[in-house]
Design a protein around this motif. Structure first.
Motif, PDB file in Angstrom:
ATOM      1  N   UNK A 144      -2.416   3.797  31.155  1.00  0.00           N
ATOM      2  CA  UNK A 144      -1.529   2.660  30.934  1.00  0.00           C
ATOM      3  C   UNK A 144      -0.310   3.080  30.112  1.00  0.00           C
ATOM      4  N   UNK A 145      -0.524   3.917  29.108  1.00  0.00           N
ATOM      5  CA  UNK A 145       0.592   4.333  28.251  1.00  0.00           C
ATOM      6  C   UNK A 145       1.582   5.211  29.007  1.00  0.00           C
ATOM      7  N   UNK A 146       1.110   5.971  29.983  1.00  0.00           N
ATOM      8  CA  UNK A 146       2.008   6.795  30.798  1.00  0.00           C
ATOM      9  C   UNK A 146       2.867   5.916  31.698  1.00  0.00           C
ATOM     10  N   UNK A 147       2.255   4.961  32.332  1.00  0.00           N
ATOM     11  CA  UNK A 147       2.969   4.098  33.273  1.00  0.00           C
ATOM     12  C   UNK A 147       3.877   3.117  32.532  1.00  0.00           C
ATOM     13  N   UNK A 148       3.518   2.769  31.303  1.00  0.00           N
ATOM     14  CA  UNK A 148       4.353   1.899  30.497  1.00  0.00           C
ATOM     15  C   UNK A 148       4.263   0.448  30.921  1.00  0.00           C
ATOM     16  N   UNK A 149       5.371  -0.267  30.782  1.00  0.00           N
ATOM     17  CA  UNK A 149       5.377  -1.694  31.070  1.00  0.00           C
ATOM     18  C   UNK A 149       4.963  -2.031  32.484  1.00  0.00           C
ATOM     19  N   UNK A 150       5.215  -1.140  33.430  1.00  0.00           N
ATOM     20  CA  UNK A 150       4.802  -1.376  34.821  1.00  0.00           C
ATOM     21  C   UNK A 150       3.284  -1.540  34.934  1.00  0.00           C
ATOM     22  N   UNK A 151       2.527  -0.968  33.981  1.00  0.00           N
ATOM     23  CA  UNK A 151       1.065  -1.010  34.045  1.00  0.00           C
ATOM     24  C   UNK A 151       0.529  -2.432  33.946  1.00  0.00           C
ATOM     25  N   UNK A 152       1.313  -3.329  33.387  1.00  0.00           N
ATOM     26  CA  UNK A 152       0.865  -4.707  33.209  1.00  0.00           C
ATOM     27  C   UNK A 152       1.086  -5.565  34.448  1.00  0.00           C
ATOM     28  N   UNK A 153       1.761  -5.032  35.434  1.00  0.00           N
ATOM     29  CA  UNK A 153       2.084  -5.815  36.626  1.00  0.00           C
ATOM     30  C   UNK A 153       0.848  -6.079  37.480  1.00  0.00           C
ATOM     31  N   UNK A 154       0.693  -7.333  37.899  1.00  0.00           N
ATOM     32  CA  UNK A 154      -0.405  -7.673  38.791  1.00  0.00           C
ATOM     33  C   UNK A 154      -0.187  -7.109  40.191  1.00  0.00           C
ATOM     34  N   UNK A 155       1.000  -6.585  40.444  1.00  0.00           N
ATOM     35  CA  UNK A 155       1.288  -5.979  41.741  1.00  0.00           C
ATOM     36  C   UNK A 155       0.773  -4.552  41.846  1.00  0.00           C
ATOM     37  N   UNK A 156       0.372  -3.995  40.717  1.00  0.00           N
ATOM     38  CA  UNK A 156      -0.168  -2.635  40.689  1.00  0.00           C
ATOM     39  C   UNK A 156      -1.650  -2.701  40.309  1.00  0.00           C
ATOM     40  N   UNK A 157      -2.442  -1.722  40.714  1.00  0.00           N
ATOM     41  CA  UNK A 157      -3.895  -1.800  40.460  1.00  0.00           C
ATOM     42  C   UNK A 157      -4.309  -1.428  39.050  1.00  0.00           C
ATOM     43  N   UNK A 158      -3.388  -0.876  38.245  1.00  0.00           N
ATOM     44  CA  UNK A 158      -3.798  -0.323  36.959  1.00  0.00           C
ATOM     45  C   UNK A 158      -4.324  -1.393  36.007  1.00  0.00           C
ATOM     46  N   UNK A 159      -3.705  -2.576  36.017  1.00  0.00           N
ATOM     47  CA  UNK A 159      -4.205  -3.620  35.125  1.00  0.00           C
ATOM     48  C   UNK A 159      -5.605  -4.081  35.533  1.00  0.00           C
ATOM     49  N   UNK A 160      -5.935  -4.021  36.815  1.00  0.00           N
ATOM     50  CA  UNK A 160      -7.302  -4.351  37.259  1.00  0.00           C
ATOM     51  C   UNK A 160      -8.281  -3.275  36.792  1.00  0.00           C
ATOM     52  N   UNK A 161      -7.876  -2.007  36.911  1.00  0.00           N
ATOM     53  CA  UNK A 161      -8.733  -0.932  36.406  1.00  0.00           C
ATOM     54  C   UNK A 161      -8.981  -1.114  34.903  1.00  0.00           C
ATOM     55  N   UNK A 162      -7.939  -1.509  34.180  1.00  0.00           N
ATOM     56  CA  UNK A 162      -8.058  -1.693  32.737  1.00  0.00           C
ATOM     57  C   UNK A 162      -9.062  -2.796  32.421  1.00  0.00           C
ATOM     58  N   UNK A 163      -8.983  -3.908  33.139  1.00  0.00           N
ATOM     59  CA  UNK A 163      -9.915  -5.013  32.890  1.00  0.00           C
ATOM     60  C   UNK A 163     -11.337  -4.643  33.291  1.00  0.00           C
ATOM     61  N   UNK A 164     -11.456  -3.998  34.448  1.00  0.00           N
ATOM     62  CA  UNK A 164     -12.795  -3.661  34.941  1.00  0.00           C
ATOM     63  C   UNK A 164     -13.509  -2.649  34.054  1.00  0.00           C
TER      64      UNK A 164
END
Length: 418
Positions: free
Chosen positions: A344-364
């Protein structure tokens, strides 16, 4: 054979990994939609059913594939890269048959019948061992769900919580208290009238596991539905073998972390901020973070698969590795959480977007900390063992050795000489 993943030991592992990757690619197409809606992904399980995934840990003599512990972990890690929720829901089913195939405590005809129901009818099974009031019953508390013997059979009443895949379960293994005998037992309960799914699963992560409560309202089952009595301080069907098949939980979260790492590497290779003039993949500070991810991932894989291989190779210690199993679960799941945080820290603010899978990985991935055994239980158990060992050592050191009449000669030798 790919040479960049040393957990794949031989062509059989490669074929299994390829199979899992193909399934993961299919379920990944709709994973975000099911996460958003919280709906149970029935289509995922229809695919898994058609492709034989439900029978992976069923013995070969009963029509299954007979996967080993190591192979189960390989499969689960890769399936979770497509959908952590789907992999975890399937994992409880696969885990149940892993334990039963390893150390069967049930009457064999009942087990054979259940295997046939999975292979021929595609039945989905889960072990229901958590209750709202009693908590996880593997911690030692008695269940509030009861079983009453009648002339017609057993009458089951109670409510189970966190029942993954509840909408699709055809048969359930439950723990229930037999009041007249003052002990608990394992029962096999089919989906039937009197069994009600209470749709109350609405969580931050693992949203599409369908882990609703299930209520049993005077459900009548035959006398042979009683499978095994649970005796104090003795392993049950699902605590045997150091609970090693529970490592499939850690494999799921390792798979989620791997998916986050793979997405982040691709993002870093393609994202080119105007201020840099080159992809962020080339930035030294990003490469340091990538190195930390690789270190955590490598350590987790080494621990998880190394333990699984040791467990399989040395049957004499399979029932003595429970602390190693718990240590692996704790380490792998916590590493997985940290890997996703760094991604998440590498991707930055984009990581919080629901359009990308990273925030789902973070929650899961956070959910791994709440699957048993939880961090506090692992650390407490390790501490108690260390304290007990030290106390025993201290007592041993304070106990005087038998005196010898002859200096320098052990008492046993001295006695023989006399």
């Amino acid at each position: 054979m790919p040479n960049d993943d040393v957990t794949l030991r031989h062509p059989g592992d490669v074929a299994l990994a390829t199979y899992a990757d193909e399934l993961a690619a299919e379920i990944a197409k709709t994973a975000a939609r099911y996460d958003e809606s919280g709906e149970f992904p029935a289509e995922h399980f229809e695919l898994l059913r058609q492709r034989g995934a439900l029978a992976l840990t069923i013995p070969k003599e009963y029509g299954g594939r007979g996967l080993s512990l190591y192979e189960l972990l390989l499969f689960q890690e890769r399936l979770a890269q497509g959908s952590g929720s789907t992999a975890l829901s399937l994992g409880w089913h696969l885990m149940a048959f892993g334990y039963l195939s390893f150390d069967l405590k049930w009457p064999r005809p009942v087990f054979e019948r259940l295997c046939r129901d999975v292979v021929q009818k595609g039945h989905l099974v889960n072990i229901l061992i958590t209750e709202r009031d009693a908590g996880n019953l593997l911690r030692g508390g008695p269940p509030t769900t009861t079983a009453r013997r009648t002339a017609q059979g057993w009458v089951i009443s109670g409510r189970k919580a966190f029942c993954s895949a509840a909408p699709e379960l055809q048969q359930m293994i439950i723990y229930a208290w037999i009041g007249g005998e003052q002990r608990q037992a394992e029962f096999l309960v089919p989906r039937t009238d009197g069994m009600h799914v209470i749709e109350n699963w609405n969580t931050l992560g693992m949203r599409s596991t369908g882990s609703h409560d299930i209520e049993f309202d005077e459900v009548l089952v035959p006398h042979d539905a009683l499978l095994n009595y649970i005796e104090k301080d003795k392993p049950s069907s699902f605590t045997t073998g150091s609970r090693a098949f529970g490592l499939q939980i850690a494999a799921v979260y390792l798979g989620i972390a791997t998916a986050a790492r793979n997405f982040t590497l691709q993002f870093a290779a393609e994202h080119r901020p105007p201020s840099l003039g080159h992809p962020i993949l080339d930035a030294p500070q990003v490469q340091l973070k990538i190195g930390e991810i690789e270190l955590l991932l490598g350590a987790a894989k080494t621990l998880l698969y190394g333990l699984a291989e040791r467990w399989e190779r040395y049957p004499d210690i399979q029932h003595r590795l429970h602390q190693e199993v718990w240590t692996a679960k704790h380490t792998v799941t916590n590493h997985a959480v940290r890997i996703v945080e760094i991604a998440m820290s590498i991707v930055g603010g984009h990581a919080l977007s629901r359009d990308l899978p990273l925030e789902r990985y973070f929650r899961d991935v956070q959910c791994g900390l709440y699957n048993p055994p939880q961090n506090d239980m692992v650390i407490s158990s390790l501490a108690q063992t260390a304290v007990k060992r030290q106390r025993n050592q201290s007592v041993k050191e304070k106990t005087p050795a038998p005196a010898s009449a002859l200096p320098g000669i052990p008492a046993a030798v001295d006695a023989v000489a006399a």
